[in-house]
Design an enzyme around this catalytic site. Structure first.
Site, PDB file in Angstrom:
ATOM      1  N   LYS A   1       0.986  -1.306   0.096  1.00 55.28           N
ATOM      2  CA  LYS A   1       0.141   0.054   0.068  1.00 55.28           C
ATOM      3  C   LYS A   1       0.925   1.367   0.056  1.00 55.28           C
ATOM      4  O   LYS A   1       0.393   2.516  -0.420  1.00 55.28           O
ATOM      5  CB  LYS A   1      -0.895  -0.086   1.201  1.00 55.28           C
ATOM      6  CG  LYS A   1      -2.014  -1.269   1.206  1.00 55.28           C
ATOM      7  CD  LYS A   1      -2.598  -1.509  -0.010  1.00 55.28           C
ATOM      8  CE  LYS A   1      -3.500  -2.637   0.158  1.00 55.28           C
ATOM      9  NZ  LYS A   1      -2.915  -4.010   0.384  1.00 55.28           N
TER      10      LYS A   1
ATOM     11  N   TYR B   1     -11.439 -15.143   3.737  1.00 53.69           N
ATOM     12  CA  TYR B   1     -10.483 -14.234   4.185  1.00 53.69           C
ATOM     13  C   TYR B   1      -9.746 -14.194   5.632  1.00 53.69           C
ATOM     14  O   TYR B   1     -10.760 -14.368   6.479  1.00 53.69           O
ATOM     15  CB  TYR B   1     -11.119 -12.851   3.945  1.00 53.69           C
ATOM     16  CG  TYR B   1     -10.271 -11.643   4.230  1.00 53.69           C
ATOM     17  CD1 TYR B   1      -9.346 -11.281   3.343  1.00 53.69           C
ATOM     18  CD2 TYR B   1      -9.977 -10.981   5.382  1.00 53.69           C
ATOM     19  CE1 TYR B   1      -8.348  -9.984   3.455  1.00 53.69           C
ATOM     20  CE2 TYR B   1      -9.235  -9.869   5.851  1.00 53.69           C
ATOM     21  CZ  TYR B   1      -8.272  -9.733   4.839  1.00 53.69           C
ATOM     22  OH  TYR B   1      -7.688  -8.462   5.135  1.00 53.69           O
TER      23      TYR B   1
ATOM     24  N   TYR C   1      -2.418 -12.908   3.567  1.00 54.89           N
ATOM     25  CA  TYR C   1      -2.147 -12.337   1.737  1.00 54.89           C
ATOM     26  C   TYR C   1      -0.929 -13.405   1.417  1.00 54.89           C
ATOM     27  O   TYR C   1      -1.211 -14.169   0.566  1.00 54.89           O
ATOM     28  CB  TYR C   1      -1.781 -10.925   1.603  1.00 54.89           C
ATOM     29  CG  TYR C   1      -2.912 -10.000   1.986  1.00 54.89           C
ATOM     30  CD1 TYR C   1      -3.934  -9.726   1.101  1.00 54.89           C
ATOM     31  CD2 TYR C   1      -3.122  -9.509   3.323  1.00 54.89           C
ATOM     32  CE1 TYR C   1      -5.236  -8.846   1.261  1.00 54.89           C
ATOM     33  CE2 TYR C   1      -4.051  -8.603   3.407  1.00 54.89           C
ATOM     34  CZ  TYR C   1      -5.043  -8.496   2.521  1.00 54.89           C
ATOM     35  OH  TYR C   1      -6.106  -7.639   2.926  1.00 54.89           O
TER      36      TYR C   1
HETATM   37  C1  LIG Z   1      -3.537  -5.036   0.370  1.00 56.26           C
HETATM   38  C2  LIG Z   1      -2.625  -6.367   0.057  1.00 56.26           C
HETATM   39  C3  LIG Z   1      -2.719  -7.163  -0.761  1.00 56.26           C
HETATM   40  C4  LIG Z   1      -3.378  -7.089  -2.099  1.00 56.26           C
HETATM   41  O1  LIG Z   1      -3.310  -6.008  -2.816  1.00 56.26           O
HETATM   42  P1  LIG Z   1      -4.671  -5.347  -3.543  1.00 56.26           P
HETATM   43  O2  LIG Z   1      -4.211  -4.135  -4.058  1.00 56.26           O
HETATM   44  O3  LIG Z   1      -5.783  -5.178  -2.492  1.00 56.26           O
HETATM   45  O4  LIG Z   1      -5.071  -6.462  -4.693  1.00 56.26           O
HETATM   46  C5  LIG Z   1      -1.430  -8.319  -0.939  1.00 56.26           C
HETATM   47  N1  LIG Z   1      -0.786  -8.416   0.088  1.00 56.26           N
HETATM   48  C6  LIG Z   1      -0.867  -7.752   1.197  1.00 56.26           C
HETATM   49  C7  LIG Z   1       0.023  -7.860   2.322  1.00 56.26           C
HETATM   50  C8  LIG Z   1      -1.721  -6.554   1.385  1.00 56.26           C
HETATM   51  O5  LIG Z   1      -1.881  -5.878   2.594  1.00 56.26           O
END
Ligand SMILES: *Cc1c(COP(=O)(O)O)cnc(C)c1O
Length: 325
Positions: free
Chosen positions: A45, A258, A284
């Protein structure tokens, strides 16, 4: 399309070989370290926020709001970015306030964000953010809404730029990749990676591992990604040709839902930790890394392929979950 950005990240992030892991599998495996972007423990992000925060500052906003899960990496990085840019930050978080703050939630608090808990019966987040904006604007603030995950065109530009960065590192290190694996969720990262791949002529096949259940999406993820690509083409002199059917999403590893840790994520976390000393998160990157590991162990890809795992961060969530034993 080159917009000014507010500097938040240490770039380029490292691109390096996974020698230990590559010894155990008939593949040549590399990693791109966006867990090392440097903003309050890093993550993907940060790249998006460089553009989003600049847009907020350009337009004279003084307050930022966004939404996510309590362990949202996006919310934590937004809180850090706002602290750095002297913007007030409000976070709309799912569920009730927990008795103790851990992981990303704790960090968001320490970074000075105002935390709003949705309670059990959460309304749609879009509506909740609009209502919160109204309330804050009525107090005389100028409130900028960052969508969930920072996934709009402005945010995705962070990953368009990241592909140019990758291309430069590939040239320097004289490598090319056959496959690029990464976690996909709100779609901004994937949209940027897809646009950037076209612009930089990176031919690797993209392997986005979906983290959320397909039923969690009101709009199919492919559509959201396509909308960002369309917006890019409308705002840029250099358009990219990607149709809805060209947008890959691998949906084989998301059935637990999730943020639910299974044997898959546990094994992925331990494998990378114990072969390379690198940590992935349970939500993730652990899930995406498992998807890659599973495909490589099953020889689903041609032997000796050059494979890149794009580590998108999430490390603080590792210590907010239990059940790794
Ligand atoms: C938000 C996030 C993702 C996914 O990215 P998107 O742009 O939302 O698809 C992947 N890995 C981590 C650790 C994240 O925080």
């Amino acid at each position: 399309m080159l917009l000014p950005k507010y500097p938040l990240a240490f770039l380029p992030t490292p691109l390096h070989h996974l020698t230990g892991l590559s010894q155990t599998l008939p593949y040549d495996i590399y990693i791109k370290r966006d867990d090392q972007t440097g903003l309050a423990t890093g993550g993907n992000k940060t790249r998006k926020l460089e553009y989003l925060i600049q847009e907020a500052l350009n337009t004279g906003y003084d307050t930022v709001i966004t939404a996510g899960a309590q362990q949202s990496n996006h919310c934590r990085q937004t809180a850090a970015a706002c602290a750095s840019a002297s913007l007030e930050c409000h976070l709309w978080l799912n569920g009730n306030e927990p008795e103790t703050y851990q992981g990303n939630l704790l960090l968001s608090y320490l970074l000075g964000a105002d935390l709003h808990f949705s309670g059990e019966k959460a309304k749609g987040r879009e509506l909740a953010l609009q209502e919160l904006k109204k309330k804050l604007d009525a107090q005389g603030k100028k409130t900028y809404i960052i969508p969930v995950g920072g996934s709009n065109l402005t945010g995705a530009l962070g990953y368009v730029a990241a592909m140019a960065e990758l291309k430069e590192q590939m040239t320097e290190q004289q490598i090319s990749f056959d496959y690029i694996f990464f976690a996909t969720s709100s779609g901004g990262t994937q949209a940027g990676i897809m646009i950037g791949s076209k612009l930089c002529d990176i031919k690797a096949e993209l392997m986005p591992i979906l983290i959320d259940k397909t039923s969690d999406f009101e709009v199919p993820l492919q559509q959201t990604i396509h909308d960002i690509i369309t917006a890019y083409n409308q705002n840029s002199s250099q358009s990219v040709n990607i149709s809805l059917n060209d947008i890959p999403v691998i949906e084989n590893y998301n059935s637990a839902g999730y943020g639910v840790i299974t044997d898959n994520e546990r094994r992925a976390i331990k494998t990378l930790a114990q072969t390379e000393g690198i940590l992935v998160d349970p939500v993730y990157t652990g899930r995406a890394f498992y998807g890659m590991l599973n495909m490589l162990e099953n020889n689903d890809l041609p032997k000796n392929s050059k494979v890149l795992f794009w580590h998108t961060g999430g490390t603080p969530a590792l210590c907010a979950y239990t059940g790794y034993l």
